[in-house]
Design an enzyme around this catalytic site. Sequence first.
Site, short mmCIF file in Angstrom:
data_model
loop_
_atom_site.label_atom_id
_atom_site.label_comp_id
_atom_site.label_asym_id
_atom_site.label_seq_id
_atom_site.Cartn_x
_atom_site.Cartn_y
_atom_site.Cartn_z
N CYS A 151 0.68 -1.29 0.10
CA CYS A 151 0.08 0.34 -0.04
C CYS A 151 0.94 1.40 -0.05
CB CYS A 151 -1.08 0.21 0.98
SG CYS A 151 -0.36 -0.42 2.73
N HIS A 244 -1.97 6.80 3.76
CA HIS A 244 -0.96 7.03 3.96
C HIS A 244 -0.18 8.15 3.39
CE1 HIS A 244 -1.06 2.71 5.77
NE2 HIS A 244 -0.50 2.14 4.51
N1 LIG Z 1 -4.60 -3.21 5.00
C1 LIG Z 1 -4.08 -2.61 4.03
O1 LIG Z 1 -4.41 -1.44 3.69
C2 LIG Z 1 -3.74 -3.78 2.69
C3 LIG Z 1 -2.74 -2.76 2.08
C4 LIG Z 1 -2.12 -3.59 0.81
C5 LIG Z 1 -2.42 -4.39 1.16
N2 LIG Z 1 -2.67 -5.39 2.09
C6 LIG Z 1 -2.90 -6.82 2.07
O2 LIG Z 1 -4.32 -7.73 2.05
C7 LIG Z 1 -4.11 -8.66 3.00
C8 LIG Z 1 -5.03 -9.02 3.66
O3 LIG Z 1 -5.14 -8.01 4.46
P1 LIG Z 1 -6.22 -7.19 5.50
O4 LIG Z 1 -5.77 -5.70 6.10
O5 LIG Z 1 -7.40 -7.18 4.50
O6 LIG Z 1 -6.77 -8.07 6.62
P2 LIG Z 1 -7.48 -8.88 8.05
O7 LIG Z 1 -8.43 -7.88 8.09
O8 LIG Z 1 -6.36 -9.22 8.25
O9 LIG Z 1 -8.47 -9.67 7.02
C9 LIG Z 1 -7.27 -10.92 6.17
C10 LIG Z 1 -8.30 -11.92 5.59
O10 LIG Z 1 -7.85 -13.28 5.61
C11 LIG Z 1 -9.07 -14.15 6.02
N3 LIG Z 1 -8.43 -15.60 6.62
C12 LIG Z 1 -6.92 -15.12 7.77
N4 LIG Z 1 -6.77 -16.59 8.12
C13 LIG Z 1 -7.66 -17.31 6.70
C14 LIG Z 1 -7.17 -18.29 6.38
N5 LIG Z 1 -6.61 -19.87 6.89
N6 LIG Z 1 -7.53 -19.24 5.14
C15 LIG Z 1 -8.45 -18.60 4.81
N7 LIG Z 1 -8.81 -17.30 4.72
C16 LIG Z 1 -7.90 -16.54 5.97
C17 LIG Z 1 -9.39 -13.51 6.66
O11 LIG Z 1 -10.74 -14.51 7.52
P3 LIG Z 1 -11.46 -14.38 8.96
O12 LIG Z 1 -12.24 -13.58 9.47
O13 LIG Z 1 -12.46 -15.72 8.21
O14 LIG Z 1 -10.67 -14.97 10.03
C18 LIG Z 1 -9.92 -12.52 6.18
O15 LIG Z 1 -11.54 -12.52 5.82
C19 LIG Z 1 -3.37 -8.86 3.66
O16 LIG Z 1 -2.58 -10.56 2.95
C20 LIG Z 1 -2.31 -7.64 3.45
O17 LIG Z 1 -1.15 -7.83 3.85
C21 LIG Z 1 -3.94 -4.65 2.96
#
Ligand SMILES: NC(=O)c1ccc[n+]([C@@H]2O[C@H](COP(=O)([O-])OP(=O)(O)OC[C@H]3O[C@@H](n4cnc5c(N)ncnc54)[C@H](OP(=O)(O)O)[C@@H]3O)[C@@H](O)[C@H]2O)c1
Length: 355
Positions: A151, A244
């Site tokens: 990001c 950011h």
């Molecule tokens: N937040 C940002 O600004 C941002 C920006 C760019 C990239 N990212 C990337 O995007 C991805 C998601 O980020 P996020 O911020 O949305 O994280 P998050 O809020 O922690 O969400 C994680 C997701 O992954 C699922 N998950 C966790 N363990 C799993 C498993 N064993 N099998 C299948 N699904 C699973 C969770 O499902 P449950 O709810 O069922 O646990 C949830 O839907 C990450 O790789 C992060 O690095 C994030």
Amino acid sequence: MSSPGKIPVSILGATGTVGQKFVSLLADHPWFEVAAVAASSASAGRPYGEAVRWREQSALPDRIAGLMVKDCTPPFPGPIVFSALDADVAGPIEQALARAGSFVVTNTRNHRMDPDVPLLIPEANADHLVLIDRQRETRGWTGAILANPNCSTAGLVLALAPLHQAFEVEKVFVSTMQAVSGAGYPGVPALDILGNVVPHVGGEEEKMERESRKILGRLGTDGVTPAEFALSAHTNRVAVIEGHLEAVSVGFRRRVTPEQAIATLRAFRASPCVAGLPSSPAPPVEVDLRADRPQPRLDLDRGRGMAVTVGRVRPCPILDLRMVLLGHNTVRGAAGQAVQIAELLVADGRVGPHP
Ligand SMILES: NC(=O)c1ccc[n+]([C@@H]2O[C@H](COP(=O)([O-])OP(=O)(O)OC[C@H]3O[C@@H](n4cnc5c(N)ncnc54)[C@H](OP(=O)(O)O)[C@@H]3O)[C@@H](O)[C@H]2O)c1
């Protein structure tokens, strides 16, 4: 049942911060319709509206609230799967889907630096899309993986792209002030971040350093040769919900004045194909020269979160220029740009028919 003329798409990690942004951005998308949502075993088997802790300001559409959350094993309906999975589990799941024929547009870090995976900012390097031809051939996959950068990188590189094209970046020094939503949900504990700044975002500095060079790299017959510049990043977590902010100094191989840089940023336009995509903002970079801008609270939603705002462009006594930029971490830095990449797949004729 999908609407006639719309392309069904699926979302992995649909219950998380980025997954929810996908749901909200795709709710009224002109080309795509959410056909399936998936998450961990803790959420699978429950209606999405019950499994998710909905944090978006827009209402959760009833149709999507009623979808049953799947686990992440294929098959998925539709040719495109968006991945917003926890990076610890994403790698094998994304590979299995691409092998089974899906175009996986991922936000996770796992495949970004694979030589045959395009790492895309459509306005900057849409030509890298052709890497998926080699990927499919060498891996024997009927689908493919396409990656969205980290990001902080997404905002920085969108602003650097026109400057690199015109003046050739040689050195970058960047210090970030990153929102808590970048850490997912529930993310950084309140007691760690309220009234505080945390001068460490795990793995982020290394990602910014390598991903920027790949995105601005040159595509040749052997793949992408990374752009040759040095980048030094300091990443900090601040008590902001979304957006950011990045303070950047840049050195160039060709001489450039602040006025020339401002004119170059203002004149920057995507190629006609990219500019015509539903998620592409016009212009991609907005320059705001008011003394105290950009600010996350005031400037985050420019271009519906897809534009980067640049301000405070001025000479730098150490490198050549200084500036401050702001990017929306969950839209330009995640779900919004992933949707734009999927639109590019459609516009390029790789997924069809064009609705
Ligand atoms: N937040 C940002 O600004 C941002 C920006 C760019 C990239 N990212 C990337 O995007 C991805 C998601 O980020 P996020 O911020 O949305 O994280 P998050 O809020 O922690 O969400 C994680 C997701 O992954 C699922 N998950 C966790 N363990 C799993 C498993 N064993 N099998 C299948 N699904 C699973 C969770 O499902 P449950 O709810 O069922 O646990 C949830 O839907 C990450 O790789 C992060 O690095 C994030």
